[in-house]
Write an enzyme that holds these catalytic residues in place. Sequence first.
Site, PDB file in Angstrom:
ATOM      1  N   ASP A  80       0.821  -1.211   0.000  1.00 27.97           N
ATOM      2  CA  ASP A  80       0.000   0.000   0.000  1.00 27.97           C
ATOM      3  C   ASP A  80       0.853   1.259   0.000  1.00 27.97           C
ATOM      4  OD1 ASP A  80       0.813  -0.634   2.687  1.00 27.97           O
ATOM      5  OD2 ASP A  80      -0.607   0.873   3.426  1.00 27.97           O
ATOM      6  N   GLU A 175       0.295  -1.393   5.536  1.00 29.22           N
ATOM      7  CA  GLU A 175       1.341  -0.971   6.460  1.00 29.22           C
ATOM      8  C   GLU A 175       1.215   0.504   6.806  1.00 29.22           C
ATOM      9  OE1 GLU A 175       5.365   0.694   7.570  1.00 29.22           O
ATOM     10  OE2 GLU A 175       4.035   1.198   5.900  1.00 29.22           O
TER      11      GLU A 175
END
Length: 409
Positions: A80, A175
């Site tokens: 991400d 994350e």
Amino acid sequence: MEKLLPRFLEYVAIDTQSDPYSKTTPSTKNQWDLAKKIVLELHQIGMQEVSIDEHAYIMAILPSNIDKKVPTIGFISHMDTSPDFTGKNVKPQVIKDYDGKDIVLNKRKKVVLSPDYFEDLLQYKGQTIITTDGTTLLGADDKAGIAEIITAMEYLVNNPEIKHGDIRIAFTPDEEIGEGAHKFDVKKFGAQWAYTMDGSQIGELEFENFNAASAKITIEGKSVHPGYAKDKMINAIGIANEFLSFLPVTEIPEKTTGMEGFFHVHHIKGEIEKAEIELIIRDHDKEHFEARKELLQDISDKLQKKYGDFIQLEIKDQYKNMREKIEPVFHIVEIAQEAMESLGIEPIIKPIRGGTDGSQLSFMGLPCPNIFAGGHNFHGKYEYVPLESMEKAVMVIVKICELTAIQIK
């Protein structure tokens, strides 16, 4: 190594921005687009036991090519990108043989990446720099890490004369919103230790990070005609402003560095009837970290006593400083340090002013220092990464695999 740049450019073109308000894992559907591409690519380069679970956690193994037992190690990156700045329609620019001058990212919007402001640029003069077009972030955090790990595994597959033990790799969602390790199956991963490829400039090697928490302050008010408001109106906006006035003005991100902690207000909204403040708390020192949380509670109690029971404070711990879990197995840092030095890279050992999946994984039983991925100016339009730094990161991974097989008996 020739596939590293095109691989990275393909990854950053996929929007994988995470969403802190989502209740799903991954938090955004777009992360699946990159996850599926990675799985296909892992099969293509010859990785074994490639798997992806219902939450988009990807794992794979490169089996040992030696006849002695050595530790199974791992490498991890996240898919991400930050919700702080848009990652949609990323159009990277490749600047070859950088001349050390200003880089015009977007002429129309007058966005310039200048070494006068970003001095680190000058150390990459003559190199190939990948930048944004001035309208999005780049996504080197952490698609550079993904590209580096996959390229390193492909290099080891194609060069079997380099001896190594079992190598595990993993790619995680979310994350950037602090949830990358929440559903990580450490037992399934099966490594004795791992490295996150999630650092910044070339040479970074980190084994401690912030203690982290988030806080939300909700203030309920009462709206009354302002002409007749004396002793009746409760202005939630005013109380929110008063709350913030009690925070130390110098303990904010833009005025702290090194081991200094901070409060960071990142969202505030309000009207007379209701106001909300969202902030994060960061500190490397555990006692100072707890004191910061206590300060927020003290401010809340003080204002409740002054105005009544109109204020709610919610504090959530996010992750801890992984130093206490790394120090007992410090040889894993020393192996990474030796790998860098053998490649002519000067290790920059310093605390992370942030967190990685590794901070949570270390407390889940997987000690996990952090290694540079090469990028700079994460989470914004000035983000860039030198190609040569990414190439060096690939070789650091390869060298760590080799050293682990050679040194560990």
